[in-house]
Design a protein around this motif. Structure first.
Motif, PDB file in Angstrom:
ATOM      1  N   ILE B 857     -24.053 -24.517   4.781  1.00 18.69           N
ATOM      2  CA  ILE B 857     -24.357 -24.251   6.188  1.00 18.69           C
ATOM      3  C   ILE B 857     -23.253 -23.355   6.742  1.00 18.69           C
ATOM      4  N   ARG B 858     -23.673 -22.347   7.514  1.00 17.78           N
ATOM      5  CA  ARG B 858     -22.696 -21.416   8.085  1.00 17.78           C
ATOM      6  C   ARG B 858     -22.348 -21.825   9.507  1.00 17.78           C
ATOM      7  N   THR B 859     -21.149 -21.478   9.944  1.00 13.15           N
ATOM      8  CA  THR B 859     -20.770 -21.752  11.322  1.00 13.15           C
ATOM      9  C   THR B 859     -21.601 -20.876  12.245  1.00 13.15           C
ATOM     10  N   THR B 860     -21.722 -21.301  13.485  1.00 21.11           N
ATOM     11  CA  THR B 860     -22.495 -20.503  14.430  1.00 21.11           C
ATOM     12  C   THR B 860     -21.586 -19.709  15.359  1.00 21.11           C
ATOM     13  N   SER B 861     -20.284 -19.888  15.206  1.00 26.16           N
ATOM     14  CA  SER B 861     -19.397 -19.020  15.974  1.00 26.16           C
ATOM     15  C   SER B 861     -18.362 -18.432  15.013  1.00 26.16           C
ATOM     16  N   PHE B 862     -17.755 -17.350  15.464  1.00 27.04           N
ATOM     17  CA  PHE B 862     -16.809 -16.650  14.601  1.00 27.04           C
ATOM     18  C   PHE B 862     -15.523 -17.463  14.501  1.00 27.04           C
ATOM     19  N   VAL B 863     -15.178 -17.787  13.278  1.00 29.12           N
ATOM     20  CA  VAL B 863     -14.010 -18.639  13.077  1.00 29.12           C
ATOM     21  C   VAL B 863     -13.012 -17.949  12.151  1.00 29.12           C
ATOM     22  N   ASP B 864     -11.806 -18.445  12.238  1.00 33.34           N
ATOM     23  CA  ASP B 864     -10.748 -17.984  11.357  1.00 33.34           C
ATOM     24  C   ASP B 864     -10.822 -18.809  10.078  1.00 33.34           C
ATOM     25  N   ALA B 865     -10.612 -18.161   8.957  1.00 26.86           N
ATOM     26  CA  ALA B 865     -10.565 -18.934   7.711  1.00 26.86           C
ATOM     27  C   ALA B 865      -9.321 -18.537   6.928  1.00 26.86           C
ATOM     28  N   GLY B 866      -8.294 -18.149   7.652  1.00 31.94           N
ATOM     29  CA  GLY B 866      -7.015 -17.872   7.012  1.00 31.94           C
ATOM     30  C   GLY B 866      -6.928 -16.512   6.332  1.00 31.94           C
ATOM     31  N   PHE B 867      -7.836 -15.619   6.670  1.00 33.81           N
ATOM     32  CA  PHE B 867      -7.767 -14.293   6.034  1.00 33.81           C
ATOM     33  C   PHE B 867      -6.789 -13.387   6.771  1.00 33.81           C
ATOM     34  N   ASP B 868      -6.078 -12.618   6.017  1.00 31.07           N
ATOM     35  CA  ASP B 868      -5.071 -11.730   6.586  1.00 31.07           C
ATOM     36  C   ASP B 868      -4.993 -10.485   5.712  1.00 31.07           C
ATOM     37  N   ARG B 869      -5.244  -9.345   6.316  1.00 30.25           N
ATOM     38  CA  ARG B 869      -5.221  -8.103   5.530  1.00 30.25           C
ATOM     39  C   ARG B 869      -3.816  -7.528   5.391  1.00 30.25           C
ATOM     40  N   GLN B 870      -2.817  -8.189   6.002  1.00 32.64           N
ATOM     41  CA  GLN B 870      -1.452  -7.673   5.888  1.00 32.64           C
ATOM     42  C   GLN B 870      -0.915  -7.950   4.493  1.00 32.64           C
ATOM     43  N   PRO B 871      -0.371  -6.955   3.849  1.00 28.80           N
ATOM     44  CA  PRO B 871       0.253  -7.219   2.553  1.00 28.80           C
ATOM     45  C   PRO B 871       1.564  -7.987   2.723  1.00 28.80           C
ATOM     46  N   ASP B 872       1.965  -8.686   1.669  1.00 26.93           N
ATOM     47  CA  ASP B 872       3.269  -9.360   1.703  1.00 26.93           C
ATOM     48  C   ASP B 872       4.376  -8.315   1.717  1.00 26.93           C
ATOM     49  N   PHE B 873       4.210  -7.353   0.855  1.00 30.35           N
ATOM     50  CA  PHE B 873       5.168  -6.238   0.881  1.00 30.35           C
ATOM     51  C   PHE B 873       4.584  -5.026   0.164  1.00 30.35           C
ATOM     52  N   LEU B 874       5.211  -3.900   0.427  1.00 30.71           N
ATOM     53  CA  LEU B 874       4.845  -2.641  -0.221  1.00 30.71           C
ATOM     54  C   LEU B 874       6.110  -2.083  -0.841  1.00 30.71           C
ATOM     55  N   ILE B 875       5.963  -1.451  -1.971  1.00 23.65           N
ATOM     56  CA  ILE B 875       7.116  -0.767  -2.551  1.00 23.65           C
ATOM     57  C   ILE B 875       6.676   0.630  -2.959  1.00 23.65           C
ATOM     58  N   GLY B 876       7.445   1.591  -2.546  1.00 17.43           N
ATOM     59  CA  GLY B 876       7.238   2.953  -3.038  1.00 17.43           C
ATOM     60  C   GLY B 876       8.417   3.282  -3.937  1.00 17.43           C
ATOM     61  N   LEU B 877       8.126   3.610  -5.167  1.00 15.83           N
ATOM     62  CA  LEU B 877       9.204   3.828  -6.118  1.00 15.83           C
ATOM     63  C   LEU B 877       9.123   5.261  -6.604  1.00 15.83           C
ATOM     64  N   SER B 878      10.142   6.057  -6.241  1.00 17.92           N
ATOM     65  CA  SER B 878      10.092   7.436  -6.712  1.00 17.92           C
ATOM     66  C   SER B 878      11.273   7.717  -7.627  1.00 17.92           C
ATOM     67  N   ASN B 879      10.979   8.431  -8.676  1.00 19.50           N
ATOM     68  CA  ASN B 879      11.980   8.796  -9.670  1.00 19.50           C
ATOM     69  C   ASN B 879      11.988  10.301  -9.823  1.00 19.50           C
ATOM     70  N   HIS B 880      13.189  10.828  -9.910  1.00 15.61           N
ATOM     71  CA  HIS B 880      13.296  12.275 -10.132  1.00 15.61           C
ATOM     72  C   HIS B 880      14.220  12.484 -11.335  1.00 15.61           C
ATOM     73  N   PHE B 881      13.710  13.185 -12.321  1.00 15.10           N
ATOM     74  CA  PHE B 881      14.503  13.468 -13.517  1.00 15.10           C
ATOM     75  C   PHE B 881      14.696  14.967 -13.639  1.00 15.10           C
ATOM     76  N   GLU B 882      15.905  15.342 -14.059  1.00 16.74           N
ATOM     77  CA  GLU B 882      16.145  16.761 -14.339  1.00 16.74           C
ATOM     78  C   GLU B 882      16.686  16.838 -15.751  1.00 16.74           C
ATOM     79  N   TYR B 883      16.050  17.628 -16.566  1.00 15.73           N
ATOM     80  CA  TYR B 883      16.582  17.825 -17.901  1.00 15.73           C
ATOM     81  C   TYR B 883      16.495  19.301 -18.206  1.00 15.73           C
ATOM     82  N   LYS B 884      17.664  19.907 -18.348  1.00 24.07           N
ATOM     83  CA  LYS B 884      17.717  21.354 -18.562  1.00 24.07           C
ATOM     84  C   LYS B 884      16.821  22.058 -17.557  1.00 24.07           C
ATOM     85  N   ARG B 885      15.770  22.691 -18.020  1.00 25.82           N
ATOM     86  CA  ARG B 885      14.924  23.428 -17.081  1.00 25.82           C
ATOM     87  C   ARG B 885      13.715  22.616 -16.607  1.00 25.82           C
ATOM     88  N   PHE B 886      13.674  21.379 -17.079  1.00 32.74           N
ATOM     89  CA  PHE B 886      12.540  20.545 -16.693  1.00 32.74           C
ATOM     90  C   PHE B 886      12.927  19.619 -15.561  1.00 32.74           C
TER      91      PHE B 886
END
Lengths: 522, 1049
Positions: B857-886
């Motif tokens: 049976i479904r509720t008849t009014s809009f209820v919260d069920a603990g959903f949250d679209r916020q992430p716990d965390f985000l990480i952006g990881l960037s690496n830059h390598f230089e080797y000779k001409r590369f």
């Protein structure tokens, strides 16, 4: 350096330009803040006629005017006298009374009063009264005294008794204003917004009397019921079909919002079918004589026979040939490009109230006060004028396959003892009133059925007042075995945003819709 | 070999560096002493004039640094270094000159140079950059620059090179992962799809959460067209169309750098529009020796993941829009068409960028002119995005006391997109039976091929029909002119005035074909919406800068005051036509029923502001700002509001030299208040023309609110910038907290008894808090191999503390787009929660089962069920390598947590197309208790009713959407990877040349069952949290591989 100093000075002058004129860009260029009183009228008049039709889709299933037939499973929830959960279905008039009328009507009346336009003020009072009458008819307790306070977030409901008092008060104000010819009363000015009567003040005055008669007639279960007053009011009201407030739909809007709700373009009714109950009121089962209106109002099956659908059974054993066509007159959901029938056509006019309807009110009041001859006169006038009404609507459709009811047919029907019996009973009056209101007069039709508690017996004849009506066996589980008595207030207005107010009147109960109205109780 | 983190090596290195540093200091000290001893002769010899010729190099790599500003201290003489990092100062009076060099992102350097008449002094400057960058010069609010050490707020810079290298047409999407605290959400993966930037999460539940966008010191428009301006009655409600954010008009190749001012604290001087931070973009300017630069890019794009559908059970019956697949199994030997995979095309994009830049011999005038062309096709047929950018900029010293700066950016783009969501091609593609070739989308007569007996208006469109007939085209032409004057009137300061005009015209044409099944298609015999949007914004800003003044030997003060006037106006003329005469001729002139509408919005803002900064011994800085805004959108009387900010920076490693031996460190703290106004005309009542019979006027849905007042946010942040191992490892950490009170909630519902349906009211309050960490390091730095790494960590949490009055829920109706789930939020919930008609449960949390059907049976009014679209965390990881001409650049985007609503999967399940319906013949008992009156007792009746879904398909149809809200979605995606090879100098006569290959979105690892969890079902025009994390019929981002070369002559 002089030049430089001038430049520096100029820069500082710019610093000081925070003047108020510069910021005054708040006149909304897209929309006026206020308009003349008559320009508020068209949307209100449109919805006053249209909104009851929206809700009629659902009320029409409560009252077994029509049904969406089912093949498997259980009948549609409205045919089980239930309601759509978390839905605004069946609350269009709630929206229009509070929003379309609401603040617009307050503005209109304030302006009209200030400008001494008593005619438009009178129409305003009619609309205001109509709104509360419609809402209390459907919902019982409604919000009146605290309404239109934009700073409030919780609204208390007023009793139905108060609502009726307010309706009568407002109609008396309407009558007083519409009788005035002084000030700036002007038919041409009113006609700008009034496409029903083109500014004819006197016809609106008749509508005010008619609505008052209708409202007072709702008190039939109350000790202060006053039939003589009702009869007097009906007599001051519409004097023939020519006085009917009919709404003509212009059909100019690309979004089709100005078309008849039942018309083929809007396509709102083509999945609905007539019920067995309404067919039996007209095919002779209940009255003996076959009603000439049946073939002009209802739809035959492809085999030419008129049958109705039992809400409990749905299509049941009916073969494709036996299944009634839709109200436009076509099988399945077809016919949308073709001319329709009766009220179910783009060109059909829809009434707010009718002369015929009021004659039945008069008949009921007269019979209740024991004046049978007056009751009979009004009763026959009610049927006769409704036959004319059916002819007029069918003429508007331009559908060549629907014939007009001839004078001879009409006379024969009215003369039939089945229709004009030796003893006139409430069962005759109310069942014939049902036919006259079928498919458009939903609010009043449902009020009639509830005043007679759906299945009350006629005290004289012992037949049911609404002949052949049965309460569906398959009631919605929330009904707890009781028939529906009211529409629940609009979900997305009240059940989400005003629960505290609802709670005070018990509106949160799952079976609130089965709680009888004050007006239908002794 | 040096490896990162080896203590002995690090100490060794530290020792080396310190020794060098000491030696340099000693040398410098000796020079200064010598000059001091010699004293007067230098000035005495000032008879003729001489020249300084110099170069500026990066200290670590010895790479020449172009674009560094070389200034003769105490004079107005200033030249930039050319492309070879060289500069020339001619005609300097003989004698000693103090020469200062600064470059954004580097520590400044200063030397005293002695000029001898008739001779040229050669000098070299070394600018240092390190992981903490305390000495670096950075851009701050209002186009000012400051040393990083003095800044008490959180901000972060991304170089234009990184942005351009990401090869995104919309530079906004290239920011994802590169800045801690910043999140980019894209509407869809189709060409030209809009993107929304969000810094520090969702704080406004109904308004925009986007930062202010600034280009060259003045605001520019980054808005997204709201579909409410359309004239047709079948509106889009900001979904179904992935309109571009206007920031996408700017060419990434023109960007020198982007500085992200993360909170109200950093953006305090920008005031009212920068409550959510600011994106401060500096565009490129010409420099001597610039010459001709040309680069190109050729990209191939392939669809990313494509959905898999069940191919076991065939169609059973027709539902409301297409077949339901509850039928018998397909017979053996059934021919299946590869409709889904076959639909996507290999897309091709080419870009060409050309720029000339240079400067006059005396460097008094520089210029840069550039042109760029992008031609992009999408993996979805008939989609493309073409853009041409032409820009020009010039700076000149008009007189000794007046410097001018002017830039013009012109852009024109043309974009064809498919529709998204329920009316789009993607769901049409999935719903089309695999046994029928989707490519046959026309009948021999040239009409839409229909496969069901449903009406034309009901049957879901074939995807090919959809992309060929239901067109969504936008064309934009934009000009952005920015003129600046700097007066250098007196020794104590200067005055800068800037005037900017940002002007664009967008023409949109949206076709719903007369044969189409979508609303506005067959049911109205076609609809054409045409919208012409003309937007212009004028900004005038004047600043008076007071140079630093020494109050005492230790305390200095500097100040700035200014004002800004801005006027923003957009005029939208919309036409709609329906009932097409010729079904295939697209023109309003071809329609029988027409309607039109104009929407004008104007907002004016006048501001005055100021800043006062104290410094103490070069290690303690205190900055106070104040700003007053007068806005036109709030009723007079409350439309003026003032807000202050305070920030402090403390370089403790300088204050305590004993600490400085081991690390470099700075602590900062900031506090700010900022106000926010309402949308234009929100407080005044407005009547609208009604399309019902005989027209007339009536109020719109939203009630007027004459008592509307500005909302205020108060925020504070504390942070630390720490450098270790001789600053080869840097950590920037921030904690912030922001409370918004009296939040203006637009379009909140209430009881209709108000007389209205929606209200604009003050009264919501939200709290946002979070942590941002940026870790930078150079684990390896050798002459032919270097490795830089940067990790950006974001945690942002927003919570609703209160809603206006007693209203139980706020949601945006735009997001109520599938089933009964919407972005509803309520006090105590996340600002990114979801509410819905979920399962009814008893006090123990057991699902209640209908004893009649065995189904929940479904509720008849809009209820919260603990959903949250916020992430716990985000990480952006960037690496830059230089080797000779590369060189190799890799950006990884990592996300942990956050819920995603997979509406597409629900859609497929309800129709029997999802693979999860393959066990349909399996009898089952839904776990729960019967709603028999005992459900809330201690002994509820367990459900034992057996359901076989293939028999009772209500099992799937009535399934709550909560089963499709996937919890705690994580991802790891390879955003970009670029390998560049620098060709030997002088090849083909070039000054420099390189070839590169860049891969975008190459892989995605996720626990999400749908295609791509980075999705939004509404466009950026939808306020609050919008439809972020709601996946419904959106085309995912494709995989791209770019090749190209870059050459300079």
């Amino acid at each position: 350096m002089v030049r430089l100093r001038v430049l520096v000075l100029a820069a500082f002058v710019m610093l000081g330009t925070a003047c108020e004129n510069f910021l005054d860009v708040n006149d909304n260029p897209n929309a006026p803040e206020t308009v003349t009183a008559n320009l508020y009228l068209p949307p209100m008049l449109h919805w006053v006629v249209m909104a009851p039709q929206w809700d009629g889709r659902f009320i029409g299933r409560y009252t077994e005017q029509w049904v969406i037939p089912h093949t498997t499973g259980s009948p549609n929830i409205w045919s089980r006298m239930g309601y759509d959960r978390s839905s605004d279905n069946g609350a269009q008039q709630w929206r229009d009374v509070y929003w379309t009328l609401g603040q617009n009507l307050i503005d209109l009346m304030t302006k009209a009063e200030a400008e001494e336009r008593w005619d438009i003020l009178g129409v305003g009072y009619i609309l205001k009264a109509w709104g509360w009458l419609a809402l209390t008819t459907l919902h019982g307790e409604i919000i009146i005294q605290q309404a239109f306070d934009v700073t409030r977030f919780e609204f208390d409901y007023d009793t139905q008794e108060f609502a009726y008092q307010e309706v009568i008060r407002l109609l008396d104000e309407a009558i007083a204003n519409l009788q005035r010819t002084d000030g700036r009363v002007d038919a041409t000015y009113l006609a700008v917004g009034d496409k029903i009567y083109n500014g004819d003040r006197e016809k609106w005055l008749k509508v005010a009397y008619g609505l008052k008669a209708m409202a007072l007639n709702h008190f039939s279960n109350k000790p202060n019921y006053d039939p003589a007053q009702i009869i007097a009011l009906v007599d001051q009201s519409l004097s023939s079909n020519a006085d009917d407030p009919l709404f003509t739909y212009p059909g100019n809007d690309p979004g089709n919002q100005d078309r008849n709700f039942w018309g083929r373009t809007r396509g709102n009714i083509h999945t609905y079918r007539q019920t067995q109950f309404v067919v039996e009121l007209m095919d002779g089962t209940q009255f003996g004589a076959e009603d000439p209106r049946m073939s002009r109002m209802l739809a035959p099956a492809p085999d030419g026979q008129f049958r109705g659908v039992d809400p409990d059974v749905g299509w049941g054993a009916l073969s494709t040939e036996e299944r009634p066509n839709n109200f436009h007159g076509y099988p399945e959901s077809g016919g949308l490009g073709q001319p329709g029938r009766y009220l179910f056509d783009d060109n059909s006019k829809i009434p707010l109230i009718t002369y015929s309807q009021l004659q039945f009110i008069k008949a009921e009041a007269a019979l209740r006060m024991g004046n049978e001859p007056l009751a009979r006169e009004a009763y026959l006038e009610g049927i006769s004028s409704h036959i004319d009404f059916v002819n007029a609507r069918n003429a508007e459709t331009g559908n060549p396959s629907v014939t007009q009811i001839s004078e001879a047919e009409k006379a024969a029907f009215l003369a039939s003892p089945d229709i004009n019996p030796p003893t006139l009973t409430l069962s005759h009056i109310m069942s014939q009133k049902y036919i006259a209101q079928w498919a458009w007069g939903h609010n009043e039709l449902w009020m009639d059925m509830r005043r007679y508690h759906y299945t009350d017996m006629d005290p004289v004849s012992g037949t049911q007042v609404f002949r052949g009506f049965t309460i569906p066996t398959n009631l919605d589980t929330d009904n707890n075995g009781k028939p529906v008595q009211r529409l629940r207030p609009r979900y997305n207005s009240e059940y989400v945003w005003n629960r505290a107010g609802l709670d005070k009147i018990g509106g949160l109960a799952p079976d609130y819709h089965t709680k009888p109205l004050w007006i239908t109780e002794p | 070999m040096y490896t990162f983190g080896d203590p002995t090596v690090t100490q060794h290195l530290q020792g080396d560096m310190k020794a060098i540093h000491h030696r340099a200091a000693l040398l410098l000290g000796l020079v200064v002493a010598a000059i001091a001893l010699l004293g007067a002769p230098a000035t005495a010899a000032a008879q003729g004039s001489g020249t300084i010729r110099g170069t500026v190099v990066e200290a670590q790599t010895r790479r020449p640094l172009p674009g560094a500003q070389v200034t003769v201290v105490g004079t107005q003489r200033s030249v930039p270094t050319n492309e070879q990092g060289a500069f020339l100062l001619v005609g300097l009076p003989a004698g000693e000159h103090r020469i200062a060099v600064q470059l954004i992102g580097y520590g400044a350097d200063e030397q005293t140079v002695t000029v001898t008449a008739g001779e040229t002094a050669n000098v070299e400057f070394e600018l240092r950059t390190d992981a903490i960058g305390l000495e670096a010069v950075v851009v701050t609010a209002l186009g000012q620059t400051a040393q990083q050490r003095a800044i008490g707020t959180a901000q972060q810079t991304v170089s234009g090179t990184d942005i351009a290298q990401a090869q995104r047409e919309n530079f906004v999407t290239a920011l994802q992962g590169r800045v801690a605290g910043l999140e980019v959400n894209t509407t869809s993966g189709v060409p030209g799809a809009g993107a929304a930037i969000m810094i520090r999460g969702v704080s406004s539940i109904s308004g925009s959460n986007q930062p202010l966008m600034i280009i060259d010191g003045l605001p520019v428009d980054n808005s997204t067209t709201h579909t409410g301006v359309f004239a047709s009655t079948t509106t889009f409600e900001n979904r179904g169309v992935a309109f571009t954010n206007r920031g996408a008009d700017f060419n990434p190749e023109d960007i020198e750098s982007i500085t992200v001012l993360k909170g109200a604290e950093a953006a305090a001087l920008y005031g009212i529009d920068a409550a959510n931070g600011a994106i401060v973009i500096t565009t490129k300017r010409g420099r001597a020796g610039g010459g001709l630069e040309y680069s190109n890019s050729f990209r191939v794009e392939l669809p990313g993941r494509t959905p898999e559908l069940q191919k076991v059970y065939g169609p059973s019956s027709e539902g409301s829009s297409t077949y339901l697949f509850w039928g018998t199994p397909y017979p053996e030997g059934t021919t299946f068409f590869n409709n889904v995979d076959g639909f996507f095309e290999t897309a091709f994009t080419q870009k060409h960028n050309i720029a000339f830049s240079g400067a006059s011999d005396d460097n008094r005038i520089n210029y840069r002119i550039a042109a760029s062309s992008v031609q992009q096709s999408g993996v979805v047929p008939n989609t493309n995005y073409d853009r041409i950018n032409v820009t020009a900029s010039s700076q000149a010293d008009a007189t000794s006391w007046l410097r001018t700066d002017a830039s013009i950016q012109y852009a024109t783009d043309d974009n064809n997109q498919p529709y998204n969501g329920i009316d789009g091609a993607f769901l049409g593609l999935l719903a089309w039976p695999d046994t029928i070739n989707a490519r046959d989308w026309l009948t021999p007569a040239g009409l839409r091929r229909r496969i069901t007996s449903l009406s034309a208006a009901a049957e879901q469109d074939n995807p090919y029909f959809s992309v060929n007939r239901n067109r969504n085209n936008s064309k934009t032409t934009r000009t952005n002119v920015n003129v600046g004057l700097t007066f250098l009137p007196v020794s104590w300061g200067n005055i800068q005035t800037r005037v900017g005009v940002d002007n664009y015209t967008t023409e949109r044409e949206l076709v719903r074909h007369p044969e189409s099944g979508i609303p506005g298609g067959a049911n109205t015999n076609g609809t054409l919406d045409r919208v012409n949007e003309v937007a212009r914004s004028i900004n005038v800003q004047t600043l008076v800068n007071f140079h630093r003044y020494n109050l005492t030997d230790d305390i200095g003060v500097s100040a700035m005051v200014g004002n800004q006037i801005s006027d923003r106006k957009s005029t939208v003329a919309a036409l709609a036509g329906s009932d097409f005469l010729d079904p295939n001729f697209v023109s309003i002139n071809n329609t029988n029923l027409r309607s039109s509408k104009t929407t004008i919005a104007q907002r004016r803002l006048v501001s005055a502001f100021g800043q006062l900064q104290f410094d103490y011994k070069n290690y303690l800085y205190l900055t106070a700002t104040g700003r007053n805004d007068w806005t036109s959108t709030i009723p007079p009387g409350s439309n003026s509001f003032f807000y202050p900010s305070l920030s402090a920076s403390f370089v403790f490693s300088d204050a305590f030299p004993s600490v400085g031996e081991f690390m470099t460190g700075k602590l900062r703290a900031a506090w700010a208040e900022v106000g926010k106004d309402a949308p234009p005309y929100a407080y005044r009542q407005a009547l609208e023309f009604k399309p019902t019979s005989y027209g007339g006027y009536g109020y719109g849905f939203t009630g007027p609110n004459p008592n509307l007042k500005p909302e205020f946010a108060t925020s504070y942040e504390i942070g630390a910038e720490l450098g270790f191992f001789d600053n080869r490892l840097g950590l920037d950490a921030t904690y912030y907290r922001k409370e918004t009170r009296d939040q203006i909630v637009t379009g909140i519902r209430s009881s209709y008894a108000t007389g209205f349906i929606l209200l604009n009211v003050n009264g919501a309050s939200t709290r946002n808090e979070g942590v941002e960490l940026t870790l930078r390091g150079t684990p390896i730095l050798r002459s032919n191999f270097a490795w830089d790494v940067q990790a950006n960590f974001t945690r942002a949490r927003g919570k609703v503390l209160a809603l206006p009055a007693v209203l139980p829920e706020y949601y945006s109706s735009d997001t109520w787009l599938y089933g009964n789930v919407r972005n509803g939020t309520a006090p105590g919930l996340s600002t990114m929660s979801l509410t819905g008609l979920f399962y009814e449960r008893n006090k123990n949390g057991d699902i209640l089962i209908d004893p009649a059907s065995g189904l929940p049976i479904r509720t008849t009014s809009f209820v919260d069920a603990g959903f949250d679209r916020q992430p716990d965390f985000l990480i952006g990881l960037s690496n830059h390598f230089e080797y000779k001409r590369f060189s190799l650049d890799v950006l990884l985007d990592i996300r942990k947590g956050g819920d995603i609503f997979n509406a597409t999967e629900h859609y497929l399940t309800a129709r029997g197309l999802s693979k999860r319906t393959l066990d349909r013949d399996q009898p089952r008992v839904i776990k729960g208790v019967l709603r028999d009156g005992l459900e809330n007792t201690d002994n509820p009746t367990p459900n034992t009713i057996v359901v076989i879904p293939s028999v009772n398909t209500s099992y799937y149809l009535s399934m709550s959407e909560e089963n499709f809200i996937e919890k705690d979605i994580n991802w790891l995606r390879l955003k970009d990877v670029t390998l560049t090879y620098r060709l030997p100098q002088g090849i083909f006569g070039s000054r420099h040349a390189s070839v590169y290959v860049t891969g975008t979105e190459l892989f995605l690892l996720t626990n999400y069952s749908g295609l791509d969890p980075l999705t939004s079902a509404t466009s950026a025009a939808s306020g609050g949290s919008g439809g972020i994390g709601m996946d419904y019929g959106n085309f995912p981002v494709p995989i791209g591989i770019n090749f190209g070369f870059r050459v300079g002559f």
